[in-house]
Design an enzyme around this catalytic site. Structure first.
Site, PDB file in Angstrom:
ATOM      1  N   GLY A  99      52.120  30.596  36.576  1.00  0.00           N
ATOM      2  CA  GLY A  99      52.647  29.240  36.464  1.00  0.00           C
ATOM      3  C   GLY A  99      51.926  28.460  35.391  1.00  0.00           C
ATOM      4  O   GLY A  99      50.787  28.771  35.028  1.00  0.00           O
ATOM      5  N   ILE A 110      42.802  31.777  39.204  1.00  0.00           N
ATOM      6  CA  ILE A 110      41.709  32.356  39.995  1.00  0.00           C
ATOM      7  C   ILE A 110      40.555  32.732  39.069  1.00  0.00           C
ATOM      8  O   ILE A 110      40.729  33.553  38.165  1.00  0.00           O
ATOM      9  CB  ILE A 110      42.176  33.600  40.754  1.00  0.00           C
ATOM     10  CG1 ILE A 110      43.376  33.272  41.635  1.00  0.00           C
ATOM     11  CG2 ILE A 110      41.041  34.160  41.603  1.00  0.00           C
ATOM     12  CD1 ILE A 110      44.011  34.483  42.277  1.00  0.00           C
ATOM     13  N   ASP A 143      52.905  44.729  34.357  1.00  0.00           N
ATOM     14  CA  ASP A 143      52.056  43.539  34.317  1.00  0.00           C
ATOM     15  C   ASP A 143      50.763  43.778  35.086  1.00  0.00           C
ATOM     16  O   ASP A 143      49.666  43.505  34.585  1.00  0.00           O
ATOM     17  CB  ASP A 143      52.827  42.350  34.906  1.00  0.00           C
ATOM     18  CG  ASP A 143      51.987  41.092  35.002  1.00  0.00           C
ATOM     19  OD1 ASP A 143      51.957  40.317  34.024  1.00  0.00           O
ATOM     20  OD2 ASP A 143      51.352  40.877  36.061  1.00  0.00           O
ATOM     21  N   LYS A 171      47.425  39.418  28.382  1.00  0.00           N
ATOM     22  CA  LYS A 171      47.001  40.614  29.105  1.00  0.00           C
ATOM     23  C   LYS A 171      47.469  41.904  28.436  1.00  0.00           C
ATOM     24  O   LYS A 171      46.726  42.894  28.404  1.00  0.00           O
ATOM     25  CB  LYS A 171      47.485  40.568  30.545  1.00  0.00           C
ATOM     26  CG  LYS A 171      48.969  40.324  30.700  1.00  0.00           C
ATOM     27  CD  LYS A 171      49.352  40.102  32.135  1.00  0.00           C
ATOM     28  CE  LYS A 171      50.796  39.627  32.255  1.00  0.00           C
ATOM     29  NZ  LYS A 171      50.962  38.223  31.798  1.00  0.00           N
ATOM     30  N   LYS A 193      46.598  44.097  33.783  1.00  0.00           N
ATOM     31  CA  LYS A 193      45.501  43.353  34.399  1.00  0.00           C
ATOM     32  C   LYS A 193      44.464  44.303  34.982  1.00  0.00           C
ATOM     33  O   LYS A 193      43.254  44.047  34.907  1.00  0.00           O
ATOM     34  CB  LYS A 193      46.054  42.429  35.472  1.00  0.00           C
ATOM     35  CG  LYS A 193      46.972  41.343  34.926  1.00  0.00           C
ATOM     36  CD  LYS A 193      47.676  40.584  36.036  1.00  0.00           C
ATOM     37  CE  LYS A 193      48.595  39.503  35.482  1.00  0.00           C
ATOM     38  NZ  LYS A 193      49.344  38.786  36.540  1.00  0.00           N
ATOM     39  N   VAL A 226      44.263  37.476  33.534  1.00  0.00           N
ATOM     40  CA  VAL A 226      44.174  38.372  34.682  1.00  0.00           C
ATOM     41  C   VAL A 226      44.798  37.815  35.954  1.00  0.00           C
ATOM     42  O   VAL A 226      45.618  38.462  36.589  1.00  0.00           O
ATOM     43  CB  VAL A 226      42.710  38.775  34.942  1.00  0.00           C
ATOM     44  CG1 VAL A 226      42.598  39.587  36.224  1.00  0.00           C
ATOM     45  CG2 VAL A 226      42.164  39.562  33.767  1.00  0.00           C
ATOM     46  N   GLU A 265      61.478  36.814  36.148  1.00  0.00           N
ATOM     47  CA  GLU A 265      62.161  36.643  34.877  1.00  0.00           C
ATOM     48  C   GLU A 265      63.582  37.209  34.973  1.00  0.00           C
ATOM     49  O   GLU A 265      63.915  37.956  35.890  1.00  0.00           O
ATOM     50  CB  GLU A 265      61.400  37.370  33.765  1.00  0.00           C
ATOM     51  CG  GLU A 265      59.971  36.909  33.574  1.00  0.00           C
ATOM     52  CD  GLU A 265      59.877  35.549  32.932  1.00  0.00           C
ATOM     53  OE1 GLU A 265      60.881  35.079  32.353  1.00  0.00           O
ATOM     54  OE2 GLU A 265      58.796  34.935  33.005  1.00  0.00           O
ATOM     55  N   GLY A 306      62.510  30.891  40.221  1.00  0.00           N
ATOM     56  CA  GLY A 306      61.741  30.909  38.983  1.00  0.00           C
ATOM     57  C   GLY A 306      60.519  31.796  39.018  1.00  0.00           C
ATOM     58  O   GLY A 306      59.723  31.819  38.074  1.00  0.00           O
ATOM     59  N   ARG A 316      57.918  28.632  17.451  1.00  0.00           N
ATOM     60  CA  ARG A 316      59.037  29.317  16.798  1.00  0.00           C
ATOM     61  C   ARG A 316      60.159  28.346  16.480  1.00  0.00           C
ATOM     62  O   ARG A 316      60.861  28.514  15.490  1.00  0.00           O
ATOM     63  CB  ARG A 316      59.562  30.435  17.708  1.00  0.00           C
ATOM     64  CG  ARG A 316      58.591  31.589  17.873  1.00  0.00           C
ATOM     65  CD  ARG A 316      59.156  32.630  18.828  1.00  0.00           C
ATOM     66  NE  ARG A 316      58.244  33.753  19.005  1.00  0.00           N
ATOM     67  CZ  ARG A 316      58.449  34.749  19.866  1.00  0.00           C
ATOM     68  NH1 ARG A 316      59.544  34.744  20.618  1.00  0.00           N
ATOM     69  NH2 ARG A 316      57.570  35.729  19.977  1.00  0.00           N
TER      70      ARG A 316
END
Length: 433
Positions: free
Chosen positions: A306, A138, A203, A107, A207, A134, A192, A189, A48
């Site tokens: 992350g 992992i 969220d 997601k 998932k 997801v 949000e 951090g 952007r």
């Protein structure tokens, strides 16, 4: 033999995850080529704000015209890490139409419109991979979609949001209140500036929809997932959990009905025994517990968010997709052959922990027990304690045996009508037993 013509990759988004993907593609280029059987080349990066300095990325590759990038025709793979529903959905379908396979970490889009995206990929003979959507680093999508393809998954129970797990862990271990724990998560951090998607369960619900579809071979949309946030969880709830030998986690719970005729998908806070493997998942880590008929119980654990962990999952998908291109084949697509309906939350059977504020006088317990009996909810344990200030009120905690959610809802409404019940302090499900 190594293919000499490089596979060209377009990157949509160059934030925390996208920049890490670009860095790994550059620094590990030789290893990736050896694993794939062909070199991979970053052919364009859609952003952007083109004026922002992006270390390690040739400015000549940067563009603000994402649509033109995916329409180029020489792009083999599009990596989408911009998030959101639009323009991501249009860009992904355009990529398929112009001959590119897609790796996505989106997601929200997959939970809302995964079926249409899978159909578009199949129509154009391309791959759609989304391990990073997801549980971060992992490996979960691929084991469910491939390693357990010959088995029958009956239940998936997991912590799939690192922010909420960090907050609840701090409330448990330090005695902090919700606001205090959220402030710490924000400072580090993990949360949000607007944490709504995390703390209200959106969220995790997205998932859950993706995982349920893969685990049960049926279509589950975000709207099918029952969702409760964790903003009402209090220090008193943790104190009650500790007295029961439990802790509290925000869980995604996906289950196949005992008769195999339907599935349920839900996200909500729940008490789980300290003996359960998920109880020991600390900080911002994720863990998912899978129960399959032949494989038994499996647990997947690791960092769920992350830049680096998510980029690892993206690159794993990139290698898989590129290998398919070299072999002139495609990987597994959507498997929704069971067409199982998603049951309403009222049909879910579980245990409950209910905390009531009641009048501190004889006969209250009998009244409360009668209401439970009238609604077919069996009581496991009861604890009543008067208030230290002697204000004429007491706390009454009831733990039930397993009962349908609808029966419990009716019970609570009836309890509210009792003159001796001053209020319902909290209601929480008990899982993992």
């Amino acid at each position: 033999m190594m293919r000499t013509r490089p596979l060209k990759v377009a990157l949509l988004g160059c934030g925390v995850v996208g920049s890490e993907v670009a860095r790994i593609m550059t620094t590990h280029a030789d290893d990736l080529a050896a694993r794939i059987g062909a070199p991979v080349e970053l052919a364009g990066v859609a952003v952007r704000r083109p004026s922002k300095v992006r270390e390690g990325i040739d400015p000549a590759l940067v563009t603000t015209d994402a649509t033109a990038l995916v329409k180029r025709g020489d792009i083999d793979v599009v990596i989408e890490v911009i998030g959101g529903v639009e323009p991501a959905r249009s860009l992904i379908t355009t990529a398929f139409e112009h001959g590119a396979s897609v790796v996505s970490a989106n997601k929200a889009l997959l939970a809302e419109d995964g079926a249409a995206l899978h159909a578009a990929a199949e129509e154009h003979g391309r791959d759609l991979y989304y391990e990073a959507a997801v549980a971060g680093a992992i490996p979960l999508v691929r084991p469910l979609r491939e390693s357990l393809a010959g088995d029958k998954v009956n239940r998936v129970l997991g912590i799939v949001n690192g922010t909420t797990n960090f907050i609840l862990d701090k409330m448990d271990t330090s005695g902090a209140g919700y606001s205090e724990a959220l402030d710490e998560a924000t400072a580090l951090g993990y949360a949000e500036a607007d944490p709504t998607a995390d703390v209200e369960g959106f969220d995790a619900a997205a998932k859950a929809a993706i995982l349920a579809g893969i685990a049960f071979h049926t279509r589950v949309r975000l709207d099918d997932v029952y969702r409760e946030g964790m903003t009402e969880v209090s220090a008193a709830d943790f104190a009650s959990a500790k007295r029961m030998g439990c802790t509290i986690k925000l869980l995604a719970i996906l289950e196949r009905a005992a008769d195999g005729a339907s599935v349920t998908a839900r996200v909500h806070p729940a008490m789980i025994p300290l003996t359960h493997p998920l109880a020991s998942v600390r900080e911002a880590y994720n863990a998912v517990f899978v129960e399959a008929e032949a494989a038994g119980r499996l647990m997947f654990y690791g960092p769920g968010a992350g830049g680096s962990p998510t980029a690892s999952a993206v690159l794993g998908d990139l290698v898989a997709v590129c290998r398919n291109i070299v072999a002139e084949t495609t990987g597994p697509g959507e498997s929704a052959y069971t067409r199982l309906p998603v049951s309403h939350m009222g049909e879910v059977v579980t245990r409950y922990h209910i905390s009531l504020d009641v009048a501190d006088k004889p006969g209250v317990l009998a009244q409360v027990a009668t209401v439970f009996a009238e609604h077919g909810v069996s009581i496991d344990t009861v604890r009543q304690q008067g208030r230290p200030d002697g204000d004429g009120e007491a706390s009454l905690v009831v733990v039930t045996h397993r009962a349908p959610d609808a029966a419990l809802s009716g019970t609570v409404e009836a309890l509210r009508q009792l003159d001796t019940v001053r209020g319902v302090a909290s209601i929480m499900r008990v899982e993992g037993e």
